[in-house]
Design an enzyme around this catalytic site. Structure first.
Site, mmCIF file in Angstrom:
data_model
loop_
_atom_site.group_PDB
_atom_site.id
_atom_site.type_symbol
_atom_site.label_atom_id
_atom_site.label_comp_id
_atom_site.label_asym_id
_atom_site.label_seq_id
_atom_site.Cartn_x
_atom_site.Cartn_y
_atom_site.Cartn_z
ATOM 1 N N GLU A 354 0.817 -1.217 0.000
ATOM 2 C CA GLU A 354 0.000 0.000 0.000
ATOM 3 C C GLU A 354 0.851 1.267 0.000
ATOM 4 O O GLU A 354 0.588 2.223 0.733
ATOM 5 C CB GLU A 354 -0.961 -0.004 1.197
ATOM 6 C CG GLU A 354 -1.926 -1.180 1.159
ATOM 7 C CD GLU A 354 -2.982 -1.162 2.254
ATOM 8 O OE1 GLU A 354 -2.713 -0.611 3.326
ATOM 9 O OE2 GLU A 354 -4.077 -1.694 1.999
ATOM 10 N N ASP A 433 -8.493 -8.946 4.084
ATOM 11 C CA ASP A 433 -8.204 -7.839 4.988
ATOM 12 C C ASP A 433 -9.232 -7.714 6.110
ATOM 13 O O ASP A 433 -10.099 -6.840 6.045
ATOM 14 C CB ASP A 433 -8.157 -6.541 4.178
ATOM 15 C CG ASP A 433 -7.527 -5.405 4.957
ATOM 16 O OD1 ASP A 433 -7.081 -5.641 6.076
ATOM 17 O OD2 ASP A 433 -7.486 -4.285 4.418
ATOM 18 N N GLU A 461 -12.322 -2.077 12.350
ATOM 19 C CA GLU A 461 -12.362 -1.369 11.066
ATOM 20 C C GLU A 461 -13.523 -1.835 10.183
ATOM 21 O O GLU A 461 -14.292 -1.022 9.680
ATOM 22 C CB GLU A 461 -11.033 -1.571 10.327
ATOM 23 C CG GLU A 461 -11.033 -0.952 8.938
ATOM 24 C CD GLU A 461 -9.694 -1.091 8.232
ATOM 25 O OE1 GLU A 461 -8.781 -1.735 8.781
ATOM 26 O OE2 GLU A 461 -9.572 -0.546 7.123
HETATM 27 O O1 GCW Z 1 -7.106 -2.783 6.465
HETATM 28 C C1 GCW Z 1 -6.154 -1.969 5.894
HETATM 29 C C2 GCW Z 1 -6.422 -0.624 6.450
HETATM 30 C C3 GCW Z 1 -5.226 0.298 6.426
HETATM 31 C C4 GCW Z 1 -4.067 -0.418 7.082
HETATM 32 C C5 GCW Z 1 -3.783 -1.680 6.306
HETATM 33 C C6 GCW Z 1 -2.664 -2.498 6.919
HETATM 34 C C7 GCW Z 1 -2.307 0.497 8.401
HETATM 35 O O2 GCW Z 1 -7.500 -0.062 5.759
HETATM 36 O O3 GCW Z 1 -5.580 1.461 7.119
HETATM 37 O O4 GCW Z 1 -2.926 0.396 7.158
HETATM 38 O O5 GCW Z 1 -4.924 -2.501 6.290
HETATM 39 O O6 GCW Z 1 -2.974 -3.472 7.601
HETATM 40 O O7 GCW Z 1 -1.513 -2.187 6.714
#
Ligand code: GCW
Length: 799
Positions: A354, A433, A461
């Site tokens: 990311e 995720d 989240e």
């Molecule tokens: O779930 C996603 C989140 C990001 C997060 C990423 C990760 C810290 O939306 O905010 O970044 O995973 O786990 O690195």
């Protein structure tokens, strides 16, 4: 005794964190108000506090236990004696003692749990865990020697033994950290610790690495705020662009965590921005202050670091892991960190993920990157947690050949055996995720010659953002006990197995055997918990912030509690952990209040799944902040999270035969079970298969009817939560909100109206949960009705 150190009333309240969706106001209460006691109110210590308690032994953490006992006995009328080494202990109701060589009057010490690894078998008795001079990596028998228990690498035996004879209880530990855990064990049991037949029990954590990661930023991030994916106010570590001057809130947090068994915390976001990178350099003295706040509670501090730091902080022209100048920069950085913080834990790294920098820029792979850092921290006994959350976030949605679910496996499995012994590859529980339902990540079983940690997400989240009451203990228990050897192995876990409990665990004389409790021996080596407990441990993203209730939704405290307890014993029954949390947090609650808490929380995970995202479809959320429904929100984006719904059907074909091949990444029998819709579990059907809306599930329902039914039912369940709380909220005991404000002199300044009591906070959140669940129901049902044209069998309202 109260959990929270007293606040300085003259401090200026810190700034509020930004909230990405603004659906609810910032959690009430100024950050410097005394926080809610969570699961450690004074009453939780009544059973200990009214007794005669003796403590014997030295070591920093024995001092912590002594302070706890002194406060408890002062509050509840008991007595407390600190004994000299070698003195008798016969008069006390509760003895907390480090093992001494001449203990004739006590049961024998716990056998060394290192019997398999052997490394600490000859530790001096009564060793304090402050004497940490071990090198984590050096204690492994080399890569692949995963039959040792990681805990023993942590410099101290964390186990303890409890015996009870005629109602008198003795807690005995070889190390002071074990004594601390033994103390909290007795506190948790309350009167039950002193009641009942004589017994001898031995307790040891399943894993020595029981960690929480904070995604806290030092500077408030323009989009993500002070805490990325944080739903509990600001950071307890940072405010106003620096480490807080007053860390009393951190001390209170450390105490809460220690009481559940957590022993490591990474304090900053894995997305390491420019300001946060400097925690490793300029801010080290302040990080040392944070470490000092955690230390009395047996918790070591780690930092997330930026792979580009040699360039951004060191002024080098590269961060190529094979460049000697880069390696040398990291060695110096590590030396400085350990010089400042002798028990520093190590680095957490999100690389080539990311947008975070990593070794790919130099044509190197993850092992090259991780091993270079590992070499820098190895002389200090440090660990590198290298995250496996690596995928292409710039995917073309038209490209059906790329499957994000495969990514971590494709990147990491081929590297098995190449990581240094002090690298832990940290794997999210599912391949996508942190969705409400995903299959367990196949990466966990794919790297037998690598230390692997499981990563969970306590912060909600994708599970309601601490506006929805969602108890995640059951989800985590399911994940931890998932057995790669197959579904039938599940029962074997609980079957008596003479090999599973080594004879050495039985106390001499052996009435002890039936009461022995050592979860590390009970884990099947092929289960998720069995794999990670012996290897890299368990990590999760914390849900705590500077909110008055710590977690935004007061009931989200139950998640923090259950997470810690499951890291200690992954076989613990999550429903029993919820009972524990309720009993500790609401010690005076009437039966109807307890009943309401269970009505709301017991099946709250399944309820959330029902009104959001059944059958394994994920990501039907609003892009960006991830709150609320948006069925096509991610469908035409580069993030690789698609459901592929059309007029005929829905789901992702991840089979080997016709799809992305993801199902084939599992060992048998799972590969075959997932490959066919006939054997794929209903709850994961749409994760593995694209099926027509009329496909009939094992339950006998069609997919489309299941979607309708679960969404209607999910909202009805939330309605019952609201009703349950309405019935009891008036009879809830005073949670002391006004009192807490008053005690620190804030009542006049902030106005009591700003201090929302727990009953009101919960009611406010439940109202939002109902609004949001209704929105989910109507958008999801309407979307699929319009796509499929299939009406609801029961003719309910769909728009
Ligand atoms: O779930 C996603 C989140 C990001 C997060 C990423 C990760 C810290 O939306 O905010 O970044 O995973 O786990 O690195």
């Amino acid at each position: 005794m109260n959990s929270a150190p007293r606040r300085n009333p003259d401090r200026i309240p810190g700034s509020a964190s930004s909230s990405s969706d603004g659906a609810l106001s910032r959690p009430a209460g100024p950050p410097d108000a005394e926080p809610h006691a969570a699961w450690l109110p004074e009453a939780a210590f009544a059973a200990i506090g009214r007794r005669r308690v003796a403590i014997r032994g030295d070591g920093a953490l024995v001092g912590t236990v002594a302070a706890e006992v002194a406060a408890a006995t002062a509050a509840h009328g008991g007595s407390f004696t600190r004994l000299e080494s070698g003195s008798g202990v016969s008069d006390a109701d509760l003895v907390l003692t480090l093992t001494e060589d001449d203990d004739a009057d006590l049961p024998s010490p716990p056998p060394p749990t290192t019997s398999r690894a052997g490394d600490h078998a000859n530790l001096p008795r009564g060793r304090a865990s402050t004497e940490r001079n071990d090198v984590v990596g050096a204690q492994r028998g080399g890569v692949g020697a995963q039959d040792d228990v990681v805990g023993e690498q942590d410099g101290g035996d964390e186990s303890f033994r409890v015996s009870r004879e005629d109602g008198a209880v003795v807690v005995e530990a070889a190390c002071d950290q074990g004594l601390l855990y033994g103390f909290f064990h007795v506190a948790r049991l309350g009167e039950a610790a002193f009641d009942g037949p004589d017994l001898v029990e031995r307790h040891a954590p399943a894993s020595g690495l029981r960690m929480l990661d904070h995604w806290d930023n030092v500077a408030v991030h323009a989009v993500m705020g002070q805490v990325e994916r944080g739903y509990a106010g600001g950071s307890i570590f940072f405010a106003d662009g620096k480490v807080r001057a007053d860390l009393s809130r951190v001390e209170a947090y450390a105490r809460l965590l220690a009481s559940t068994g957590i022993n490591r915390v990474a304090i900053n976001n894995v997305n390491v921005h420019a300001r946060e990178a400097r925690l490793l350099t300029d801010d080290l003295p302040h990080v040392a202050r944070i470490a000092a706040a955690f230390r009395p509670w047996g918790i070591r501090v780690h930092l997330s670091v930026s792979f580009a730091a040699p360039m951004t902080l060191g002024g080098l022209g590269t961060s190529d892991p094979l460049d000697p100048a880069v390696a040398s920069w990291w060695r110096d950085a590590a030396d400085r960190a350990w010089a400042e913080i002798p028990d520093f834990g190590g680095f957490v790294v999100k690389a080539d993920s990311e947008g975070q920098p990593g070794p790919f820029a130099y044509g190197r792979d993850h092992a090259d990157g991780a091993n270079m850092l590992a070499a820098a921290v190895a002389p200090h006994g440090g660990i590198v947690h290298w995250r496996a959350f690596v995928y292409d976030h710039r995917q073309d949605w038209r490209d059906r050949s790329t499957d994000r679910a495969r990514a971590a496996h494709d990147h990491f499995a081929p590297l098995d055996g190449r990581f240094a012994e002090n690298v832990i590859v940290q794997v999210k529980y599912g391949p996508m995720d942190f969705q409400v339902r995903e299959p367990v990540s196949p990466v966990i079983a794919a790297m037998p010659d690598t230390r692997v940690a499981l990563e969970l997400q306590v912060t909600q989240e994708y599970t309601g953002q601490q506006k929805h009451a969602v108890y995640l203990g059951r989800q985590w228990s399911e994940i931890l006990n998932f057995d790669f050897a197959g579904p039938d192995r599940d029962d074997a876990r609980h079957a008596p197995d003479s090999d599973a409990t080594p004879k050495s665990d039985a106390a001499p004389g052996s009435d002890a055997a039936p009461n022995s409790a050592d979860p590390s021996h009970a884990l099947p080596p092929t289960s998720v918990a069995g794999i990670v407990a012996r290897s890299g441990g368990i990590v999760a993203v914390s849900n705590a912030g500077d909110d008055e209730f710590w977690t935004g939704h007061p009931f989200a405290q139950a998640n923090l509690y259950a997470y810690g307890r499951l890291t200690w014993d992954p076989t613990a029954d999550p429903d029993a952990l919820l009972d524990e949390w309720v009993a500790l947090t609401f010690p005076d609650a009437a039966a109807d209040v307890v009943h309401a808490l269970h009505t709301i929380l017991d099946e709250s995970w399944e309820t959330y799944e029902r009104y959001t995202s059944p059958l394994g479809v994920g990501f039907m959320v609003r892009p960006g902040h991830h709150y609320g429904p948006d069925v096509d929100g991610y469908e035409y984006t580069p993030w690789g999270t698609y459901h592929f719904a059309d007029r005929d059907g829905i789901g992702v074909d991840r089979t080997v035969a016709t799809g992305t091949g993801y199902a084939g990444l599992y060992p048998e029998p799972w590969a075959s079970l997932y490959e066919s819709p006939a054997t794929c579990p209903d709850e994961l059907l749409l994760f593995f298969h694209h099926v027509p809306y009329t496909h009939v599930l094992h339950s006998g329902k069609t997919v489309i009817q299941h979607i309708y039914d679960t969404h209607f039912d999910g909202v009805e369940r939330v309605e019952s939560f609201v009703a349950a709380w309405d019935r009891v909220r008036g009879s809830l005991p005073d949670d002391g909100a006004a009192d807490r404000a008053d005690r620190v002199g804030l009542a006049d300044r902030v106005g009591l109206a700003d201090r929302v009591g727990l009953a009101d906070r919960v009611a406010e959140r439940l109202a939002e949960q109902l609004r949001s669940a209704t929105e989910w129901r109507d958008q999801v049902n309407t979307y699929f009705y319009r796509k499929s044209g299939v009406p609801d069998e029961r003719g309910r309202t769909i728009y």
